[in-house]
Scaffold this motif. Structure first.
Motif, mmCIF file in Angstrom:
data_model
loop_
_atom_site.group_PDB
_atom_site.id
_atom_site.type_symbol
_atom_site.label_atom_id
_atom_site.label_comp_id
_atom_site.label_asym_id
_atom_site.label_seq_id
_atom_site.Cartn_x
_atom_site.Cartn_y
_atom_site.Cartn_z
ATOM 1 N N GLN A 275 -55.070 -107.146 2.163
ATOM 2 C CA GLN A 275 -54.331 -108.408 2.211
ATOM 3 C C GLN A 275 -52.891 -108.290 1.735
ATOM 4 N N GLY A 276 -52.624 -107.373 0.832
ATOM 5 C CA GLY A 276 -51.267 -107.210 0.335
ATOM 6 C C GLY A 276 -50.344 -106.483 1.300
ATOM 7 N N GLU B 89 -58.578 -116.575 8.273
ATOM 8 C CA GLU B 89 -57.726 -117.308 7.332
ATOM 9 C C GLU B 89 -56.402 -116.556 7.178
ATOM 10 N N LYS B 90 -55.936 -116.265 5.988
ATOM 11 C CA LYS B 90 -54.655 -115.553 5.888
ATOM 12 C C LYS B 90 -54.836 -114.171 5.283
ATOM 13 N N TRP B 91 -55.975 -113.579 5.579
ATOM 14 C CA TRP B 91 -56.290 -112.290 4.977
ATOM 15 C C TRP B 91 -55.516 -111.171 5.680
ATOM 16 N N GLY B 92 -54.314 -110.941 5.210
ATOM 17 C CA GLY B 92 -53.508 -109.862 5.765
ATOM 18 C C GLY B 92 -52.826 -110.206 7.068
ATOM 19 N N GLN B 93 -52.646 -111.481 7.371
ATOM 20 C CA GLN B 93 -52.025 -111.914 8.619
ATOM 21 C C GLN B 93 -50.596 -111.376 8.769
ATOM 22 N N TYR B 94 -50.271 -110.918 9.980
ATOM 23 C CA TYR B 94 -48.894 -110.523 10.323
ATOM 24 C C TYR B 94 -48.807 -110.428 11.840
ATOM 25 N N ASP B 95 -47.626 -110.525 12.376
ATOM 26 C CA ASP B 95 -47.349 -110.325 13.813
ATOM 27 C C ASP B 95 -48.425 -110.955 14.696
ATOM 28 N N GLN B 96 -48.770 -112.203 14.420
ATOM 29 C CA GLN B 96 -49.929 -112.802 15.079
ATOM 30 C C GLN B 96 -49.754 -112.893 16.601
#
Length: 801
Positions: free
Chosen positions: A394-395, A429-436
């Motif tokens: 996640q980080g 959810e927002k667990w490590g979200q990026y470049d969606q």
């Protein structure tokens, strides 16, 4: 004809065999609860079924069984002596491994076993296959590295022919599994360094096997059904001219064959008047692919998934061009005795059968990739699957994005041929979200045959309070998705997208004597067994109203209890169903009418569980108190009394039982004693705290260093710090520091953390700077990447304050 194959039949057709290892050095380790299948496991029969049903060969040997194992520091060379025997393919932390030890991020796990080289014909090759190894596996054959694989959830294979010698040969596997401290996807095993969701699963956790293949052989097989055109495209990778035969289908035949390049051929097979695959009729065609002397058996299902407007102009999920409500449940795939690994293949299939017996037609496989045979059972039994990608760290430390995308690409490729999988879930959810947007479009481009849920629970409500709103939450996806606990709700409507409630429910109901943890029973809300059915029925009636408004699917959390989460419809040991199967099917029938049909019930024959006792818990508890008053103090009784007291709302009774249990403990401490002490101890004022403090080494060995330290920190916070911090508007930190000083590093860490968070929240930057700096310098490795970034950013911005 429908695919009904006995996977054990291949066992009698081995071309070579492995030596039988001794079986007297293994035993199932103690575990709080266990399933009915655990007693059937032994070194002689550990998951012996062919592990890859969609590319099945006769010429193979199963390498599951007893291996030697050792644990070393991760900088150490291969050990000269091994620590003992481990039962592959059960994780080292599991009871079924026979070891049940934690593997630390600072350690390596080593495996070793011997095997006999097979007799090979000219040009034949030997492939060594692994279903999954968590996380990084380096494989050596006779001392030479055969290959290396990174990623804990997908299969890999090495050609070991050139490394073999006549007679006896040796395989060694070195495993590094940093879990939450690494860069790779880790699932629900670790949330952040100081908080473990469930017991981790390290090392080999899926089947290991070898197979002999001709020099010219099928390297990869990809099948793409098209029900609108009545065809199946079969892509065969491997040099040569392949042949394809569909069994039991006289009208099926090759329309054309195209050589895409010198190693890839696409064969188009006509499948007229196709029998369509669905949960109500999971018809599968058998198919055989031949390439030279290589013969591979497989299967396929003719089905289509899409999002299209219905007759009223509402965007809906369609199965085979008809609206089909995806009535789902969130399945995490954990087992009390095997953790990530089911004890037997029968157990693996049971979970899908039980979910179907409940009346669901969809499983959301939650941030875990199962063994190939799980998806085979879903294909055969008829279950739609929403497959989560396993979340990145996640980080998002450096390297996490690349590791996530590599593992996701392997997942897409490995699972492509399963008709049961209808939806890919990119992020949870927002667990490590990026470049969606980029990643959503990448998945849709890589696999246009399925729909994509770009972000399940991007909008998350708990008790009607919105956590974490986001702009453009569903960019490029095929659906909008909301998580809402405990009650379901409608997601937003966006033209061209279906609407789903990707998670809801989480009703906690714990069942005496069927608990992993007797001291806790987590759920978003708590209900007593007798009240669960009514509450659950109301939730589903609201879903019916939402379906009329346009809802296309919903996912209830969850089918089975998992460790401390006791919010399943069935207990963790799969022994007790909290709402009877027939009642669940009746509740679900308005959204899944097929669940009420005789054929649906017939497909779930053999699913057996006890119905929950609906007696008022207060009555059961009140019947125990006289026994306590009369002096009954055996450990099992006290543990059950503490649990029943909690369920009945008698905190004093729970404390009495916990104290009595701890008072009766004899040294040396057993693992059961240690687990109970941890459950009963919440504060420095509890008797268990002193026991944990005075016997630190024993507790650290059983729990792991970090989990032990966090438990001590929480008790210091509750027992010493909170009374001083809550007593006044201005905290006397000198007094708090004096109170925690006797407790060493755990006291120092929780003090610095409390000061850092406290000053940060008050925006008292003058006092914040020195404590935050000290906290990050001394304990930064224990802080999540998100928090570390947040704390450091505040330090940098307020240096002059």
């Amino acid at each position: 004809m429908n695919i009904i194959r006995c996977m054990l039949s291949a066992a009698v057709m081995f071309a070579f065999t492995a030596p039988v290892l001794g079986q007297d050095s293994w035993k199932l380790q103690p575990v709080a609860v266990q399933t009915r299948w655990a007693k059937n496991v032994s070194p002689a029969n550990a998951l012996k079924e062919y592990p890859r049903p969609q590319m099945e060969r006769n010429n193979w040997v199963n390498l599951n069984g007893l291996w030697d194992y050792a644990i070393t520091d991760n900088g150490a060379a291969r050990p000269s002596r091994f620590d003992g025997r481990i039962l592959v393919p059960y994780p080292i932390e599991s009871a079924l491994s026979g070891v049940k030890k934690a593997l630390l991020p600072s350690q390596n796990l080593w495996y070793k076993r011997l095997f006999t080289r097979p007799a090979l014909k000219t040009g034949e090759k030997v492939k060594l296959n692994f279903g999954a190894v968590d996380y990084e596996a380096t494989v050596f054959v006779n001392g030479t590295q055969a290959g290396k694989h990174e990623g804990g959830y997908t299969a890999f294979s090495f050609d070991i022919t050139a490394l073999l010698k006549a007679g006896e040969n040796e395989i060694v596997v070195k495993v590094f599994d940093p879990s939450g401290e690494g860069v790779g996807p880790h699932g629900k095993q670790v949330l952040k360094p100081e908080s473990i969701y469930y017991t981790p699963s390290s090392g080999i956790w899926q089947t290991v096997w070898m197979e002999t293949v001709p020099e010219v052989h099928v390297e990869e097989l990809v099948m793409r059904p098209d029900i609108d055109k009545g065809i199946l495209d079969v892509v065969v990778k491997g040099k040569g001219k392949p042949e394809v035969v569909v069994a039991g289908c006289s009208e099926c035949g090759v329309l054309k064959q195209v050589q895409d390049d010198d190693r890839t051929t696409t064969i188009t097979v006509k499948v007229p008047k196709a029998r369509l695959w669905s949960p109500g009729n999971p018809f599968l065609y058998d198919i055989t692919v031949k390439l030279g002397n290589d013969v591979v058996k497989s299967y396929f299902g003719m089905r289509k998934i899409s999002v299209v407007k219905d007759a009223a102009g509402v965007d809906r999920i369609m199965l085979n061009n008809k609206p089909y409500y995806n009535l789902g449940t969130l399945d995490q795939g954990f087992w009390p005795e095997g953790l990530y690994t089911a004890p037997t293949d029968e157990a693996l299939a049971f979970d899908i059968k039980a979910i179907k017996a409940m009346g669901f037609n969809t499983i959301r496989k939650h941030i875990k990739v199962e063994p190939a045979r799980w998806y085979y059972h879903a294909d055969k039994l008829g279950m739609l699957v929403w497959q989560d990608m396993v979340n990145p760290n996640q980080g998002l430390p450096q390297g996490a994005k690349a590791a996530f995308e590599a593992q996701s690409a392997e997942t897409l490729s490995q699972l492509h041929n399963h008709p049961s999988i209808v939806c890919w879930v990119l992020f949870n959810e927002k667990w490590g979200q990026y470049d969606q947007q980029r990643l959503t479009e990448w998945i849709k481009s890589a696999d246009p045959s399925r729909i994509v849920n770009g972000h399940s629970g991007e909008l998350l409500y708990v008790n009607e309070v919105l956590r974490s709103p986001s702009p453009n939450a569903y960019v490029s996806a095929d659906m909008t998705d909301v998580h809402s606990y405990p009650d379901p709700m409608m997601p937003i409507r966006i033209p061209g997208m279906a609407q789903v409630c990707g998670e809801f429910g989480g009703i906690g109901v714990f069942i005496p004597e069927h608990q992993w943890l007797t001291g806790s029973a987590w759920g978003y809300i708590q209900e007593k067994p007798a009240a669960l059915m009514a509450k659950y029925n109301v939730m589903n009636q609201h879903l019916q109203l939402f379906e009329k408004e346009g809802l296309s699917g919903s996912v209830y959390t969850q089918p089975f209890d998992v460790e401390g989460e006791q919010n399943g419809l069935m207990t963790y040991d799969r022994e007790v169903i909290k709402i009877p199967f027939a009642a669940l099917r009746q509740i679900h029938a308005p959204l899944n009418p097929e669940a009420a049909l005789p054929g649906w019930v017939e497909m779930t024959k053999g699913v057996v569980a006890k119905d929950a006792d609906l007696t008022e818990p207060g009555i059961l508890y009140s019947n125990m108190l006289p026994q306590y008053i009369m002096g009954k103090r055996d450990a099992a009784f006290l543990k059950k009394m503490a649990m029943m007291a909690t369920q009945a709302g008698d905190k004093l009774g729970a404390e009495l039982a916990g104290k009595a249990y701890i008072a009766g403990i004899k040294m040396p401490l057993s693992e059961e004693d240690i687990n109970a002490v941890v459950q009963f101890s919440k504060s420095t004022k509890d008797a268990g705290f002193k026991l944990m403090h005075d016997n630190a080494a024993a507790f650290q060995k059983a729990m792991g260093d970090r989990k032990y330290t966090v438990a001590m920190m929480n008790m210091i916070l509750k027992g010493e710090m909170e009374p001083l911090m809550n007593a006044a508007d201005q905290v006397d930190w000198a007094a708090v520091e004096a109170a925690v000083k006797p407790y060493g590093l755990p006291g120092e860490e929780i003090l610095l953390r409390a000061q850092t968070v406290g000053y940060f929240n008050k925006q008292d930057w003058k006092n914040y700077a020195p404590v935050a700096k000290a906290y990050l310098e001394k304990f930064g490795t224990n802080v999540s990447e998100n928090e570390k970034t947040m704390f450091q950013k505040a330090l940098d911005e307020h240096k002059k304050n």
